[in-house]
Write a protein that holds these residues in place. Structure first.
Motif, PDB file in Angstrom:
ATOM      1  N   ASP A   1      38.069  39.139  39.844  1.00  0.00           N
ATOM      2  CA  ASP A   1      37.768  40.499  39.386  1.00  0.00           C
ATOM      3  C   ASP A   1      36.722  41.133  40.285  1.00  0.00           C
ATOM      4  OD1 ASP A   1      37.672  42.790  37.895  1.00  0.00           O
ATOM      5  OD2 ASP A   1      36.590  41.934  36.197  1.00  0.00           O
TER       6      ASP A   1
ATOM      7  N   ILE B   1      40.691  41.390  41.926  1.00  0.00           N
ATOM      8  CA  ILE B   1      41.584  40.375  42.464  1.00  0.00           C
ATOM      9  C   ILE B   1      41.761  40.605  43.962  1.00  0.00           C
ATOM     10  CG2 ILE B   1      43.636  41.723  41.795  1.00  0.00           C
ATOM     11  CD1 ILE B   1      43.343  37.862  41.752  1.00  0.00           C
TER      12      ILE B   1
ATOM     13  N   CYS C   1      45.172  32.655  31.470  1.00  0.00           N
ATOM     14  CA  CYS C   1      44.451  33.872  31.096  1.00  0.00           C
ATOM     15  C   CYS C   1      42.965  33.563  30.961  1.00  0.00           C
ATOM     16  CB  CYS C   1      44.997  34.464  29.795  1.00  0.00           C
ATOM     17  SG  CYS C   1      45.036  33.297  28.405  1.00  0.00           S
TER      18      CYS C   1
ATOM     19  N   THR D   1      37.236  42.841  29.263  1.00  0.00           N
ATOM     20  CA  THR D   1      38.534  42.813  29.942  1.00  0.00           C
ATOM     21  C   THR D   1      39.083  41.398  29.894  1.00  0.00           C
ATOM     22  OG1 THR D   1      37.524  42.406  32.115  1.00  0.00           O
ATOM     23  CG2 THR D   1      37.955  44.712  31.487  1.00  0.00           C
TER      24      THR D   1
ATOM     25  N   GLN E   1      42.220  38.947  31.951  1.00  0.00           N
ATOM     26  CA  GLN E   1      43.199  38.857  33.031  1.00  0.00           C
ATOM     27  C   GLN E   1      44.198  37.754  32.755  1.00  0.00           C
ATOM     28  OE1 GLN E   1      39.260  40.156  34.651  1.00  0.00           O
ATOM     29  NE2 GLN E   1      39.783  38.026  34.386  1.00  0.00           N
TER      30      GLN E   1
ATOM     31  N   TYR F   1      49.747  39.556  38.480  1.00  0.00           N
ATOM     32  CA  TYR F   1      48.386  39.597  37.945  1.00  0.00           C
ATOM     33  C   TYR F   1      48.293  40.802  37.008  1.00  0.00           C
ATOM     34  CZ  TYR F   1      43.379  40.845  37.965  1.00  0.00           C
ATOM     35  OH  TYR F   1      42.097  41.205  37.602  1.00  0.00           O
ATOM     36  N   HIS F   2      47.822  40.559  35.801  1.00  0.00           N
ATOM     37  CA  HIS F   2      47.733  41.598  34.779  1.00  0.00           C
ATOM     38  C   HIS F   2      46.294  41.691  34.284  1.00  0.00           C
ATOM     39  CE1 HIS F   2      52.195  41.139  34.395  1.00  0.00           C
ATOM     40  NE2 HIS F   2      51.880  39.895  34.711  1.00  0.00           N
ATOM     41  N   LYS F   3      45.766  42.900  34.234  1.00  0.00           N
ATOM     42  CA  LYS F   3      44.400  43.105  33.735  1.00  0.00           C
ATOM     43  C   LYS F   3      44.423  44.146  32.618  1.00  0.00           C
ATOM     44  CE  LYS F   3      39.684  44.285  35.157  1.00  0.00           C
ATOM     45  NZ  LYS F   3      38.805  44.685  36.299  1.00  0.00           N
TER      46      LYS F   3
ATOM     47  N   TYR G   1      47.261  45.849  37.834  1.00  0.00           N
ATOM     48  CA  TYR G   1      48.432  45.021  38.086  1.00  0.00           C
ATOM     49  C   TYR G   1      48.511  44.760  39.585  1.00  0.00           C
ATOM     50  CZ  TYR G   1      53.222  43.375  38.584  1.00  0.00           C
ATOM     51  OH  TYR G   1      54.324  42.614  38.895  1.00  0.00           O
TER      52      TYR G   1
END
Length: 359
Positions: free
Chosen positions: A41, A43, A307, A314, A316, A324-326, A340
Motif C-alpha cells: 500500500d 501496490i 487479504c 482499508t 486489500q 489486486y483489490h483495495k 484495482y
C-alpha cells in the motif's frame, strides 16, 4: 500472513503461492517463472527475480521489511532441492544461507532471531541469522497444508508457535521465546470437530483464529486463558477458507474463501457485527445467535486469495490470478472499492533499498 497453503493445486496461472510479511506491508509472489516482491500500500513491485536466477519457487517468507527472505524451490524448474530453505540477501541478489532438512519443506516462518521450517509431519526451529543452529524439532500430525503461524510482532515477550494438534481439529501452542530445547509440552486447544484448514494469529500472540474444512465458522481463542472469545460465522454453506488475518491493532479480522467473498468482522465491539434475523425473533440455537461479518466485498470466485488490513480503514486482497483489490470499509458496514491492479503488470521500483531496513 496467516492463511492456508496456496499452491499449484489451486491451478491459477503462473503464481504458485502468495505470502504477506509480518506487518502486512509487503507481499511475495512465488511463481513458476521466478519470484517478485511488492510493497502492498500503495501496490508496486520492489524486486524481481527471473527463473534463470532463482528457478521456480513454491513458497517464500519475507523478514519484515529487511533485505532478507527465504525460499523453498518447487514447480516445473526448481533450482534448489525441495528439502532446503535458501535465505537470500536481496541487496546482494544471492543466497547467503542454506538449511537442509531430512524431508521436503512445505513452508517457512521467520522472526528476527529464528527461522522455522515446516515439513509434513514435523516442525524445525533454528536460531538465526548468526551461526544458525537447530534449537529443536517437534513431531506433528500429518500437516499437508503446512499450517503453522508464529507471533508476528517484533517486541513480544510471548513468541507463540501455533500448529495442528494430534487430535482432529485441535491446535497446539508453544512459546519458543529463548527456548533451547523442548522444555515444556505444548498447550492443546480442541478448536473444531473436523480437520483444520486455516490459522491466524494477532501481532501480540494473545489471540488465535481457527477454521476447519467445513468453513462456516471462525473461532477466536485467548491464548493465555485458553478459552474461546467469540465464534464468527463466514456463511451457512461449506467453503474452503484461504486466509484469516487480524488488523495490526487487533480491532478487526478478515477472511477469504472460495465463495469469492472477503469478510470483515469486528473484534473489539461485537455489536458492530450483523446478526441473523432469527436472533431478533428470539429463536434459540447457535446459528440464530451467530455473529456475521459487518462488511464484505467480492473477488474472483474459487480463486485462491489472501487479504489483510491497510491504512485508514482499508482492506486489500490479492488473488492467484494476479488481481489486486483495495476497499475502504466503515463500522457501519459500507464497503467501497478504491483500487484495482494486476500485480504481474506492475513495473519494478528502483527505490526499494530506501524503503526498508537491513539485517
Amino acid at each position: 500472513m496467516a492463511h492456508s497453503r496456496l499452491g499449484l493445486a489451486d491451478g491459477w496461472g503462473k503464481i504458485q503461492n502468495l505470502r504477506l510479511n509480518q506487518d502486512k506491508s509487503m507481499l511475495v509472489s512465488c511463481q513458476q517463472s521466478g519470484l517478485r516482491i511488492y510493497n502492498v500500500d500503495p501496490i508496486r513491485e520492489q524486486s524481481h527475480y527471473k527463473e534463470s536466477e532463482i528457478g521456480s519457487v513454491s513458497t517464500a517468507e519475507l523478514l519484515y521489511r529487511t533485505n532478507l527472505f527465504a525460499i523453498v524451490s518447487g514447480g516445473p524448474n526448481p533450482k534448489y532441492a525441495d528439502n532446503s530453505v535458501m535465505v537470500f540477501d536481496d541487496r546482494a541478489g544471492r543466497p547467503v544461507l542454506e538449511i537442509t532438512l531430512p524431508t521436503p519443506v512445505l513452508s517457512v516462518r521467520m522472526r528476527m532471531d529464528k527461522i522455522i521450517a515446516v515439513c509434513r509431519t514435523s516442525i524445525h526451529v533454528f536460531s538465526f541469522p548468526t551461526n544458525p543452529t537447530k534449537l529443536f524439532s517437534i513431531e506433528t500430525r500429518d500437516n499437508p497444508q503446512a499450517l503453522c503461524e508464529v507471533t508476528p510482532g517484533k517486541l513480544c515477550e510471548k513468541e507463540l508457535l501455533v500448529f495442528p494438534g494430534f487430535k482432529v481439529g485441535s491446535i497446539q501452542l508453544l512459546d519458543i521465546h529463548n527456548i533451547t530445547g523442548v522444555s515444556c509440552a505444548p498447550t492443546c486447544i480442541n478448536a473444531h470437530r473436523t480437520e483444520l484448514t486455516c490459522l491466524g494469529i494477532n501481532q501480540q500472540g494473545t489471540m488465535v483464529a481457527t477454521a476447519s474444512t467445513k468453513g462456516t465458522l471462525i473461532r477466536i481463542w485467548d491464548t493465555v486463558k485458553r478459552v474461546q472469545l467469540v465464534e464468527l460465522r463466514r456463511g451457512a454453506d461449506p467453503a474452503r477458507i484461504y486466509c484469516i488475518n487480524f488488523s495490526l491493532s487487533g480491532e478487526w479480522l478478515c477472511c477469504s474463501s472460495d465463495k469469492g467473498t472477503v469478510h470483515v468482522f469486528a473484534l473489539q465491539d461485537y455489536r458492530l457485527n450483523k446478526r441473523s434475523a432469527l436472533a431478533t425473533m428470539g429463536v434459540p440455537g447457535a446459528y440464530a445467535g451467530s455473529q456475521w461479518s459487518l462488511a464484505s466485498f467480492t473477488v474472483p470466485q474459487e480463486c485462491a486469495c489472501i487479504c489483510s488490513f491497510g491504512k485508514d480503514s482499508t482492506i486489500q486482497a490479492v488473488c492467484m490470478d494476479a488481481s489486486y483489490h483495495k476497499y475502504s470499509f466503515s463500522p457501519e458496514g459500507i464497503c467501497n472499492q478504491i483500487g484495482y491492479d494486476v500485480i504481474t503488470e506492475l513495473c519494478q521500483d528502483c527505490d526499494w533499498y530506501t524503503m526498508r531496513g537491513e539485517v
